[in-house]
Design a protein around this motif. Structure first.
Motif, short mmCIF file in Angstrom:
data_model
loop_
_atom_site.label_atom_id
_atom_site.label_comp_id
_atom_site.label_asym_id
_atom_site.label_seq_id
_atom_site.Cartn_x
_atom_site.Cartn_y
_atom_site.Cartn_z
N ASP A 1 -2.14 -3.75 -5.78
CA ASP A 1 -3.50 -3.55 -5.26
C ASP A 1 -4.50 -3.33 -6.39
N ILE A 2 -4.10 -2.61 -7.42
CA ILE A 2 -5.00 -2.43 -8.57
C ILE A 2 -5.34 -3.79 -9.18
N ILE B 1 -9.87 0.16 -1.21
CA ILE B 1 -9.77 1.17 -2.26
C ILE B 1 -9.24 2.49 -1.68
N LEU B 2 -9.68 2.85 -0.48
CA LEU B 2 -9.17 4.07 0.16
C LEU B 2 -7.67 3.94 0.43
N SER B 3 -7.22 2.77 0.87
CA SER B 3 -5.79 2.54 1.06
C SER B 3 -5.03 2.71 -0.25
N LEU B 4 -5.60 2.19 -1.32
CA LEU B 4 -4.98 2.33 -2.63
C LEU B 4 -4.91 3.79 -3.05
N LEU B 5 -5.94 4.56 -2.78
CA LEU B 5 -5.95 5.98 -3.16
C LEU B 5 -4.97 6.81 -2.32
N HIS C 1 -2.10 2.92 7.10
CA HIS C 1 -2.11 1.84 6.12
C HIS C 1 -2.34 0.48 6.77
N TRP C 2 -1.86 0.30 8.00
CA TRP C 2 -2.13 -0.96 8.69
C TRP C 2 -3.62 -1.11 8.97
N LEU C 3 -4.26 -0.04 9.44
CA LEU C 3 -5.68 -0.08 9.74
C LEU C 3 -6.51 -0.33 8.48
N LEU C 4 -6.20 0.40 7.41
CA LEU C 4 -6.95 0.22 6.16
C LEU C 4 -6.70 -1.16 5.55
N THR C 5 -5.47 -1.66 5.65
CA THR C 5 -5.17 -2.99 5.12
C THR C 5 -5.87 -4.06 5.94
#
Length: 178
Positions: free
Chosen positions: A68-69, A93-97, A15-19
């Motif tokens: 996030d949405i 969006i991938l982090s959200l999913l 999540h850190w990387l995606l954020t």
């Protein structure tokens, strides 16, 4: 269905990387919300036995799903995006999913640490156990220990002064004799 055993550090790293990649397009509230929750995750890693730390991280992850949405739907750039912008939006969006799946894994860790099945939220009572609990039953206390017990009246407090035959109540003019 048995959930896979995933380390909390792996969830934080993903999540850190995606954020971080998502922050290239979405800034401001998206950054503050997600990195604050990741800080709670670091706290949950550091406090391995803390139920409160992992429950705060779990509640924060669930909250950032909704945030996030809202952030992505409001701040998504409508005009032409560069390749970097599309990549960044895709990572957000991938982090959200992935967050609902991460919530399931963190909830499993919450249960392993001794959390209850019903989640009461942030305002529930703390479930921390003190490391310094007395093991003596109350009836084995000495008379000296019983005399030094502090009692509290409904609207004022009593102060026990050693070597004195009076008790100060904390209210002016209301001292009591023993």
């Amino acid at each position: 269905m048995e959930l896979p055993a995933v380390n909390l550090k792996v969830i934080l790293l993903i999540h850190w990387l995606l954020t971080t990649w998502g922050c290239m397009v979405f800034s401001g509230p998206y950054v503050w919300a997600n990195f604050t929750i990741l800080a709670l995750g670091v706290w949950a890693v550091a406090q391995r036995d803390s139920i409160d730390a992992v429950s705060m991280f779990l509640g924060g992850l669930a909250t950032t799903i909704f945030l996030d949405i809202i952030h992505i739907s409001i701040f998504y750039p409508r005009d032409s995006l560069s390749d970097t912008g599309r990549f960044s939006a895709g990572m957000a969006i991938l982090s959200l999913l992935l967050k609902p799946f991460s919530c399931c894994l963190v909830y499993h860790m919450y249960r392993e640490r001794g959390g209850e099945l019903l989640y009461t939220g942030f305002l529930g009572s703390s479930q921390e156990r003190s490391a310094y609990q007395t093991i003596d039953p109350p009836e084995l206390r000495t008379e000296a220990q019983k005399e030094k017990t502090w009692t509290r009246a409904p609207r004022d407090f009593w102060i026990l002064e050693p070597g004195c035959d009076s008790v100060k109540t904390g209210m002016p003019g209301k001292d009591k004799r023993k």
